[in-house]
Design an enzyme around this catalytic site. Structure first.
Site, PDB file in Angstrom:
ATOM      1  N   ALA A 137      54.419  22.301  14.711  1.00 25.47           N
ATOM      2  CA  ALA A 137      53.207  22.285  15.536  1.00 25.47           C
ATOM      3  C   ALA A 137      53.564  22.008  16.990  1.00 25.47           C
ATOM      4  O   ALA A 137      54.614  21.445  17.310  1.00 25.47           O
ATOM      5  CB  ALA A 137      52.238  21.224  15.011  1.00 25.47           C
ATOM      6  N   ARG A 139      52.600  19.911  19.072  1.00 31.63           N
ATOM      7  CA  ARG A 139      52.737  18.513  19.516  1.00 31.63           C
ATOM      8  C   ARG A 139      54.145  17.973  19.265  1.00 31.63           C
ATOM      9  O   ARG A 139      54.493  16.896  19.765  1.00 31.63           O
ATOM     10  CB  ARG A 139      51.700  17.637  18.814  1.00 31.63           C
ATOM     11  CG  ARG A 139      51.825  17.602  17.303  1.00 31.63           C
ATOM     12  CD  ARG A 139      50.697  16.779  16.695  1.00 31.63           C
ATOM     13  NE  ARG A 139      50.738  16.775  15.239  1.00 31.63           N
ATOM     14  CZ  ARG A 139      50.189  17.707  14.463  1.00 31.63           C
ATOM     15  NH1 ARG A 139      49.565  18.730  15.028  1.00 31.63           N
ATOM     16  NH2 ARG A 139      50.245  17.627  13.146  1.00 31.63           N
ATOM     17  N   TYR A 140      54.944  18.694  18.455  1.00 32.19           N
ATOM     18  CA  TYR A 140      56.290  18.228  18.141  1.00 32.19           C
ATOM     19  C   TYR A 140      57.377  18.916  18.972  1.00 32.19           C
ATOM     20  O   TYR A 140      58.491  18.417  19.046  1.00 32.19           O
ATOM     21  CB  TYR A 140      56.602  18.459  16.659  1.00 32.19           C
ATOM     22  CG  TYR A 140      55.674  17.725  15.721  1.00 32.19           C
ATOM     23  CD1 TYR A 140      55.582  16.340  15.739  1.00 32.19           C
ATOM     24  CD2 TYR A 140      54.893  18.424  14.815  1.00 32.19           C
ATOM     25  CE1 TYR A 140      54.734  15.666  14.879  1.00 32.19           C
ATOM     26  CE2 TYR A 140      54.041  17.766  13.942  1.00 32.19           C
ATOM     27  CZ  TYR A 140      53.964  16.385  13.980  1.00 32.19           C
ATOM     28  OH  TYR A 140      53.125  15.720  13.131  1.00 32.19           O
ATOM     29  N   THR A 141      57.094  20.056  19.538  1.00 37.83           N
ATOM     30  CA  THR A 141      58.126  20.831  20.228  1.00 37.83           C
ATOM     31  C   THR A 141      57.992  20.692  21.744  1.00 37.83           C
ATOM     32  O   THR A 141      56.934  20.313  22.259  1.00 37.83           O
ATOM     33  CB  THR A 141      58.035  22.320  19.845  1.00 37.83           C
ATOM     34  OG1 THR A 141      56.738  22.823  20.209  1.00 37.83           O
ATOM     35  CG2 THR A 141      58.255  22.502  18.355  1.00 37.83           C
TER      36      THR A 141
END
Length: 753
Positions: A137, A139-141
């Protein structure tokens, strides 16, 4: 006070109690008008604003994302969370966050869909060669612009491209990006619009730059000398067909064949596939190989697995002892997407109009557009230098009497009158006066002013040079060529897709097919098939059948032969006997309903050996009709296993007889009657589902029962039943010509018993 209803209105409401207010009027509209007013705007929006790339090589969604990242300072700065980028992009792109993030993933280095990714990513961005590998997602990358993006935005603030309002008119965005190289040919791109599509393969950046430079020097140059072939991020081997490539270069349409790269690890007896075609995925390959193993067409494979890890793609095939890796891979190339064709359709938007163009035409459009961008950049710099020269000319006037300028400023009472007084005192305009008035006190010295004045002569030379560039297409082409050479030096990479020619590949045409040897085939009435070798048949005892079942047909043929199975649902199933396992007489055999994947409740009526598909087939139906169909009607170019509409469904099928040469047949009815006719009386039909022609006229409640070659019957008086024209009723069967009598004579017991 409520309005009093008119009588006719009250009557209307009485008849229609559910109607409130005025009745809507239905207006008929031609469907052509509906399409033009409702559908065409949508179709054009998809074509122009969504699916088809423009001359800079980008779709609007790509351009909006990259420009947002550029405005966020991500070209030279550190990475930021992808969710932050997606949120900022919504100011330009009125789509949801998922669609914007998908676009970002496909431009990223981690995903690997481009030869030169535009997004420098960190984290799990999936892989282009995997269908099921999900990316993390947003928000993680994290992400930033890659270094090559400097060539996309160079001089974007120097009026090189037009800027337009965004969707809510709150900010400006570029209509195109001023790419310094033909990105439209470097970055692979595909899109499906309404009524059209685009599929552009990527080429090596160094080759594209060399080709564009050669085109700038000579528009009639041979493109194939520098533009060797497409280059794909996933590597592989491109099977080069020079004529096909030239056709793609000329028309913008065609296809190129790409195959996987593999190696044989001898000490472990396995095959490693480490590069696959750009147009397929590892899951598609694994699924297809599994089908081949299940069908018994890849018996050399013991196991196949995906061993892809952080070091890259790897598919491993464990081989059985004695397997030939070359022959196995040749079969897999032919039967799976380990060798695949990438279709090209160079459809690009030019001035809002989609056009399918060849490479030379694309280069022509790009150089024309890039020439205009460079001219605008030079013209922008020219105007800036002219403005500076104009200011320095005013400063030179001040040099004549600095004390006078200071006196004018000191003696002026109001601040608003300083500029007009300087203009009057030195004969300069307002812009020059503003420039003089803004000079710092410390800079009012002769050295500073003399140094600024000396720039005047240098500026005049630069302005003359820039004016010459603006008016010289040849010099502009030289600038473009120099920038292309610099891009090649800085960003070019070696080819990832190797080029091989057809004559360099091993000859797979002589690959061994299924092992060929004599076999005996037995088909039971309930659809069980046994394939038995002659040696096994000689050593076997009685044929075993299921209770209530029995023999239906038997054949002597070879293991490599093809067999067709006609069913009671007007369908035919085709299969090679090599797909069936060798059996013994003591087993039931393989159940065709399950083996061939027949429909529920379907059963086999008869089996036929088509051979080389010469000759024909005779279909006889209960209503007395017969159809003669060429055997070639059942031959297919593709490896289709099932054909619908194999014969007419107007009457139940009685039998199917192969016909390799003209002969006499005996037709029996349930009356019982018989007629003998020559097959030459039946004309062949062109369609499989033909109803045929009447052969035997039947009385009510009777039907056609069986058909056999004359030599296989017990008829002694042939002339009684022979006819010269069709249809015919035939003759009643005499006792001495009936099969029952012959069987009775053969089975007579001792009369004394």
């Amino acid at each position: 006070m409520p309005r009093k209803k008119k009588p006719e209105e009250s009557a209307h409401h009485a008849e229609n109690p559910n109607v409130q207010g005025l009745r809507a009027e239905v207006v008929e509209q031609p469907i052509t008008d509906t399409l033009e007013t409702n559908y065409m705007p949508y179709a054009m929006s998809v074509i122009v604003s969504r699916a088809i790339p423009e001359i800079d090589g980008f779709k609007p969604s790509h351009r909006k994302l990259l420009y947002t990242m550029y405005r966020m300072g991500l070209l030279n700065g550190g990475r930021t969370k992808s969710a932050n980028i997606v949120g900022q992009t919504m100011r330009l792109n009125p789509h949801g966050d998922a669609a914007i993030y998908d676009t970002m993933v496909r431009l990223s280095k981690g995903y690997g869909a481009l030869l030169h990714p535009f997004v420098d990513s960190k984290g799990n961005f999936g892989k282009v060669y995997s269908r099921d590998m999900a990316w993390a997602a947003s928000r993680y990358t994290e992400a930033k612009l890659s270094a090559v993006c400097a060539e996309l935005f160079r001089d974007i603030d120097s009026d090189t491209v037009d800027f337009v309002d965004n969707y809510d008119n709150t900010m400006k965005e570029p209509a195109l990006l001023p790419t310094t190289f033909p990105n439209v040919l470097v970055s692979a791109n595909s899109g499906i619009a309404v009524g059209m599509a685009s599929q552009i393969c990527g080429f090596n950046l160094g080759e594209v730059c060399d080709t564009t430079i050669a085109y700038l020097k000579n528009p009639d140059c041979d493109l194939a000398e520098t533009l060797l072939a497409p280059d794909f991020p996933t590597g592989g081997e491109l099977i080069c067909d020079p004529d096909a490539l030239r056709e793609v270069y000329r028309t913008g349409r065609g296809g190129v064949k790409v195959r996987a790269k593999w190696r044989y690890v001898k000490d472990q007896n396995l095959i490693e596939i480490y590069e696959i075609p750009y147009s397929t995925t590892i899951e598609a390959i694994l699924d297809k190989v599994a089908e081949l193993i299940k069908a018994g067409k890849a018996k050399e494979i013991a196991d196949m697995r995906d061993e892809t890890d952080l070091s890259g793609l790897k598919l491993t095939i464990d081989l059985k002892r004695g397997a030939d890796p070359e022959k196995l891979m040749a079969r897999l190339f032919r039967s799976t997407t380990l060798e695949d064709t990438y279709s090209c359709n160079f459809n690009i938007l030019i001035a809002g109009t989609p056009r399918v163009m060849g490479v030379r035409e694309i280069l022509g459009e790009w150089t024309a557009w890039r020439t205009e961008s460079v001219r605008r950049r030079v013209y922008f710099a020219l105007n800036r230098k002219k403005e500076k020269l104009h200011l320095l000319k005013g400063l030179r006037r001040i040099l004549l009497d600095i004390d006078k300028a200071i006196h004018i400023i000191r003696e002026t009472e109001n601040d608003s009158e300083v500029i007009p007084n300087l203009m009057i005192g030195f004969g300069i305009d307002q812009v020059q006066a503003e420039y003089v008035a803004e000079i710092k006190l410390r800079n009012i010295n002769k050295e500073y002013i003399l140094r600024r004045v000396e720039e005047t002569d240098a500026l005049r030379d630069e302005i003359e040079d820039l004016e010459d560039v603006v008016n010289s297409p040849e010099r502009i082409r030289k600038i473009i060529a120099e920038e292309l050479a610099a891009v090649k030096t800085k960003y070019a990479q070696p080819r990832r897709t190797a080029i091989v020619y057809g004559h360099e590949l091993p000859d797979i045409s002589a690959e061994e097919g299924p092992e060929d040897y004599p076999v005996n085939v037995f088909l039971s009435r309930e659809g069980y098939l046994k394939k038995i070798t002659p040696q096994s048949l000689r050593m076997s005892g009685e044929q075993k059948y299921k209770e209530g079942d029995g023999p239906s047909q038997s054949f002597e043929t070879s293991n490599a032969s093809e067999m067709m199975f006609f069913t009671d649902k007007c369908q035919v199933y085709k299969s090679r006997l090599s797909d069936f396992d060798d059996a013994k007489a003591s087993v039931l055999g393989e159940y065709l309903l399950a083996k061939l994947g027949m429909d529920e409740g379907e059963s086999v009526v008869t089996a036929v050996l088509p051979g080389d598909y010469s000759g024909g087939l005779l279909f006889f139906f209960e209503n007395g009709k017969a159809a003669r169909v060429a055997m070639s009607a059942y031959q297919t170019a593709s490896n289709r296993r099932k054909l619908t509409g194999a014969y007419s469904d107007k009457s139940p099928l009685v039998c199917v007889l192969p016909l390799t040469e003209e002969r006499e047949l005996a037709v029996y009815s349930t009356e019982p009657r018989c007629l003998i006719f020559h097959t030459a009386l039946l004309a062949p039909k062109t369609t499989r589902s033909t109803q045929g022609v009447a052969v035997m006229t039947l009385k009510k409640h009777y039907r056609l029962e069986s058909v056999r070659p004359v030599e296989e019957t017990s008829i002694t008086h042939l002339t009684r039943y022979r006819v010269r024209a069709l249809p015919a009723a035939g003759a009643l069967i005499r006792e001495e010509d009936s099969d029952e009598r012959q069987l009775g004579i053969e089975g007579l017991e001792d009369p004394q018993k």
